[in-house]
Motif scaffolding. Structure first.
Motif, PDB file in Angstrom:
ATOM      1  N   LYS A   1      11.444   6.121  -7.502  1.00 14.47           N
ATOM      2  CA  LYS A   1      10.905   6.771  -6.297  1.00 14.47           C
ATOM      3  C   LYS A   1      11.045   5.866  -5.088  1.00 14.47           C
ATOM      4  O   LYS A   1      11.337   6.325  -3.986  1.00 14.47           O
ATOM      5  CB  LYS A   1       9.414   7.084  -6.490  1.00 14.47           C
ATOM      6  CG  LYS A   1       9.116   8.158  -7.478  1.00 14.47           C
ATOM      7  CD  LYS A   1       7.607   8.357  -7.542  1.00 14.47           C
ATOM      8  CE  LYS A   1       7.198   9.372  -8.561  1.00 14.47           C
ATOM      9  NZ  LYS A   1       5.732   9.511  -8.624  1.00 14.47           N
ATOM     10  N   VAL A   2      10.858   4.565  -5.281  1.00 18.47           N
ATOM     11  CA  VAL A   2      10.910   3.614  -4.170  1.00 18.47           C
ATOM     12  C   VAL A   2      12.349   3.348  -3.766  1.00 18.47           C
ATOM     13  O   VAL A   2      12.663   3.182  -2.594  1.00 18.47           O
ATOM     14  CB  VAL A   2      10.199   2.305  -4.553  1.00 18.47           C
ATOM     15  CG1 VAL A   2      10.350   1.260  -3.468  1.00 18.47           C
ATOM     16  CG2 VAL A   2       8.741   2.572  -4.823  1.00 18.47           C
TER      17      VAL A   2
ATOM     18  N   ILE B   1       0.843  -1.204   0.000  1.00 18.54           N
ATOM     19  CA  ILE B   1       0.000   0.000   0.000  1.00 18.54           C
ATOM     20  C   ILE B   1       0.877   1.252   0.000  1.00 18.54           C
ATOM     21  O   ILE B   1       0.656   2.183  -0.783  1.00 18.54           O
ATOM     22  CB  ILE B   1      -0.948   0.012   1.217  1.00 18.54           C
ATOM     23  CG1 ILE B   1      -2.042  -1.034   1.046  1.00 18.54           C
ATOM     24  CG2 ILE B   1      -1.568   1.388   1.414  1.00 18.54           C
ATOM     25  CD1 ILE B   1      -2.896  -1.232   2.283  1.00 18.54           C
ATOM     26  N   THR B   2       1.883   1.266   0.849  1.00 18.90           N
ATOM     27  CA  THR B   2       2.735   2.447   0.966  1.00 18.90           C
ATOM     28  C   THR B   2       3.508   2.713  -0.320  1.00 18.90           C
ATOM     29  O   THR B   2       3.531   3.840  -0.820  1.00 18.90           O
ATOM     30  CB  THR B   2       3.709   2.296   2.153  1.00 18.90           C
ATOM     31  OG1 THR B   2       2.949   2.053   3.330  1.00 18.90           O
ATOM     32  CG2 THR B   2       4.556   3.537   2.326  1.00 18.90           C
ATOM     33  N   GLU B   3       4.120   1.665  -0.872  1.00 20.20           N
ATOM     34  CA  GLU B   3       4.915   1.865  -2.087  1.00 20.20           C
ATOM     35  C   GLU B   3       4.052   2.207  -3.288  1.00 20.20           C
ATOM     36  O   GLU B   3       4.396   3.094  -4.065  1.00 20.20           O
ATOM     37  CB  GLU B   3       5.758   0.627  -2.380  1.00 20.20           C
ATOM     38  CG  GLU B   3       6.925   0.468  -1.442  1.00 20.20           C
ATOM     39  CD  GLU B   3       7.783  -0.742  -1.751  1.00 20.20           C
ATOM     40  OE1 GLU B   3       7.528  -1.437  -2.757  1.00 20.20           O
ATOM     41  OE2 GLU B   3       8.717  -1.006  -0.981  1.00 20.20           O
ATOM     42  N   GLU B   4       2.939   1.510  -3.465  1.00 20.08           N
ATOM     43  CA  GLU B   4       2.126   1.712  -4.662  1.00 20.08           C
ATOM     44  C   GLU B   4       1.248   2.952  -4.586  1.00 20.08           C
ATOM     45  O   GLU B   4       1.073   3.646  -5.579  1.00 20.08           O
ATOM     46  CB  GLU B   4       1.250   0.481  -4.925  1.00 20.08           C
ATOM     47  CG  GLU B   4       2.030  -0.782  -5.230  1.00 20.08           C
ATOM     48  CD  GLU B   4       2.795  -0.734  -6.538  1.00 20.08           C
ATOM     49  OE1 GLU B   4       2.418   0.021  -7.459  1.00 20.08           O
ATOM     50  OE2 GLU B   4       3.796  -1.465  -6.650  1.00 20.08           O
TER      51      GLU B   4
ATOM     52  N   ARG C   1       4.768   5.885  -4.876  1.00 19.42           N
ATOM     53  CA  ARG C   1       4.675   5.980  -6.335  1.00 19.42           C
ATOM     54  C   ARG C   1       3.511   6.852  -6.765  1.00 19.42           C
ATOM     55  O   ARG C   1       3.502   7.360  -7.860  1.00 19.42           O
ATOM     56  CB  ARG C   1       4.485   4.589  -6.943  1.00 19.42           C
ATOM     57  CG  ARG C   1       5.734   3.781  -7.010  1.00 19.42           C
ATOM     58  CD  ARG C   1       5.522   2.553  -7.894  1.00 19.42           C
ATOM     59  NE  ARG C   1       6.751   1.804  -7.991  1.00 19.42           N
ATOM     60  CZ  ARG C   1       6.956   0.634  -7.402  1.00 19.42           C
ATOM     61  NH1 ARG C   1       6.000   0.068  -6.703  1.00 19.42           N
ATOM     62  NH2 ARG C   1       8.105   0.017  -7.520  1.00 19.42           N
ATOM     63  N   ASP C   2       2.501   6.953  -5.916  1.00 17.62           N
ATOM     64  CA  ASP C   2       1.270   7.663  -6.258  1.00 17.62           C
ATOM     65  C   ASP C   2       0.726   7.131  -7.583  1.00 17.62           C
ATOM     66  O   ASP C   2       0.293   7.869  -8.447  1.00 17.62           O
ATOM     67  CB  ASP C   2       1.515   9.176  -6.332  1.00 17.62           C
ATOM     68  CG  ASP C   2       0.215   9.952  -6.348  1.00 17.62           C
ATOM     69  OD1 ASP C   2      -0.792   9.431  -5.829  1.00 17.62           O
ATOM     70  OD2 ASP C   2       0.202  11.070  -6.899  1.00 17.62           O
ATOM     71  N   ALA C   3       0.798   5.802  -7.721  1.00 22.90           N
ATOM     72  CA  ALA C   3       0.379   5.154  -8.958  1.00 22.90           C
ATOM     73  C   ALA C   3      -1.129   4.964  -8.962  1.00 22.90           C
ATOM     74  O   ALA C   3      -1.723   4.588  -7.961  1.00 22.90           O
ATOM     75  CB  ALA C   3       1.058   3.796  -9.090  1.00 22.90           C
ATOM     76  N   HIS C   4      -1.704   5.232 -10.076  1.00 27.52           N
ATOM     77  CA  HIS C   4      -3.134   4.994 -10.251  1.00 27.52           C
ATOM     78  C   HIS C   4      -3.264   3.769 -11.132  1.00 27.52           C
ATOM     79  O   HIS C   4      -2.793   3.746 -12.266  1.00 27.52           O
ATOM     80  CB  HIS C   4      -3.820   6.212 -10.843  1.00 27.52           C
ATOM     81  CG  HIS C   4      -3.633   7.420  -9.982  1.00 27.52           C
ATOM     82  ND1 HIS C   4      -4.290   7.563  -8.787  1.00 27.52           N
ATOM     83  CD2 HIS C   4      -2.829   8.500 -10.117  1.00 27.52           C
ATOM     84  CE1 HIS C   4      -3.912   8.693  -8.220  1.00 27.52           C
ATOM     85  NE2 HIS C   4      -3.029   9.275  -9.005  1.00 27.52           N
TER      86      HIS C   4
ATOM     87  N   ARG D   1       1.572  -5.599 -11.761  1.00 31.81           N
ATOM     88  CA  ARG D   1       2.538  -5.427 -10.679  1.00 31.81           C
ATOM     89  C   ARG D   1       1.845  -5.349  -9.328  1.00 31.81           C
ATOM     90  O   ARG D   1       2.267  -5.985  -8.362  1.00 31.81           O
ATOM     91  CB  ARG D   1       3.375  -4.170 -10.912  1.00 31.81           C
ATOM     92  CG  ARG D   1       4.357  -4.328 -12.050  1.00 31.81           C
ATOM     93  CD  ARG D   1       5.022  -3.035 -12.368  1.00 31.81           C
ATOM     94  NE  ARG D   1       5.797  -2.597 -11.214  1.00 31.81           N
ATOM     95  CZ  ARG D   1       6.882  -1.869 -11.284  1.00 31.81           C
ATOM     96  NH1 ARG D   1       7.336  -1.489 -12.445  1.00 31.81           N
ATOM     97  NH2 ARG D   1       7.513  -1.500 -10.208  1.00 31.81           N
ATOM     98  N   TYR D   2       0.787  -4.571  -9.250  1.00 30.02           N
ATOM     99  CA  TYR D   2       0.064  -4.403  -7.990  1.00 30.02           C
ATOM    100  C   TYR D   2      -0.575  -5.718  -7.567  1.00 30.02           C
ATOM    101  O   TYR D   2      -0.435  -6.155  -6.418  1.00 30.02           O
ATOM    102  CB  TYR D   2      -1.000  -3.314  -8.158  1.00 30.02           C
ATOM    103  CG  TYR D   2      -1.635  -2.877  -6.873  1.00 30.02           C
ATOM    104  CD1 TYR D   2      -0.999  -1.962  -6.048  1.00 30.02           C
ATOM    105  CD2 TYR D   2      -2.866  -3.368  -6.481  1.00 30.02           C
ATOM    106  CE1 TYR D   2      -1.568  -1.542  -4.860  1.00 30.02           C
ATOM    107  CE2 TYR D   2      -3.453  -2.957  -5.294  1.00 30.02           C
ATOM    108  CZ  TYR D   2      -2.801  -2.046  -4.496  1.00 30.02           C
ATOM    109  OH  TYR D   2      -3.366  -1.643  -3.323  1.00 30.02           O
TER     110      TYR D   2
END
Length: 167
Positions: free
Chosen positions: A164-165, A69-72, A76-79, A88-89
């Motif tokens: 970013k990670v 949750i934190t990384e994605e 990353r603020d990935a949508h 990946r998620y």
């Protein structure tokens, strides 16, 4: 819209922290259970050790979910929209779920063998479910590969988010 995105990012960060706290709590419970097993008789000690393993498995799952949750969602603020991001998620989440189910199935098997053999089919069904999830996950990855090849820029964007990670 920026305020809404900030809210969701904050909410995900808070949920990540809560998962970490629950993981720490469960780890403490597992250590206490394992410590009690040291002074108990052999049969009771084995049961407590198996219980401690189950608790540790749940703690690891909680910690892995917090990390995902934190990384994605926060770092990353990935949508999740592009096929690469979805794969990946989902893969990160499925690793956690399949490993946790497998460990719980094994713990259940040992408990059933030592305590109540009539519960063995229940433990076996958990292991079968883990296998079915793994097979479904493999099919998803295989089918998703064709969609990823249609959007090579999505793969490039997803890889650039890894920086970013790593920082």
């Amino acid at each position: 819209m920026k305020i809404l995105k900030g809210f969701f990012s904050t909410a995900h960060a808070l949920l990540g922290i809560l998962f970490v706290l629950v993981s720490v709590l469960i780890t403490v419970l597992a250590v206490q259970t394992g410590w009690k097993a040291v002074g108990a008789d052999a049969e009771e000690s084995a049961e407590m050790a198996i219980e401690a393993i189950g608790l540790l498995a749940i703690a690891v799952v909680s910690l892995q979910i917090a990390q995902t949750i934190t990384e994605e969602e926060v770092v990353r603020d990935a949508h999740i929209s592009a096929p690469t991001r979805v794969r990946r998620y989902l893969s990160r989440f499925m690793v956690v779920v399949v490993v946790a189910l497998s460990i719980e199935g094994l713990v259940g098997t040992f408990k059933a063998l030592h305590e109540e053999p009539e519960l063995l089919p229940h433990a076996a069904s958990v292991l079968i479910a883990a296998g079915v999830l793994m097979a479904g996950w493999g099919a998803f990855i295989r089918l998703n590969k064709a969609a990823e090849e249609l959007e090579p820029e999505a793969m490039k964007a997803a890889k650039s988010e890894d920086a970013k990670v790593e920082e």
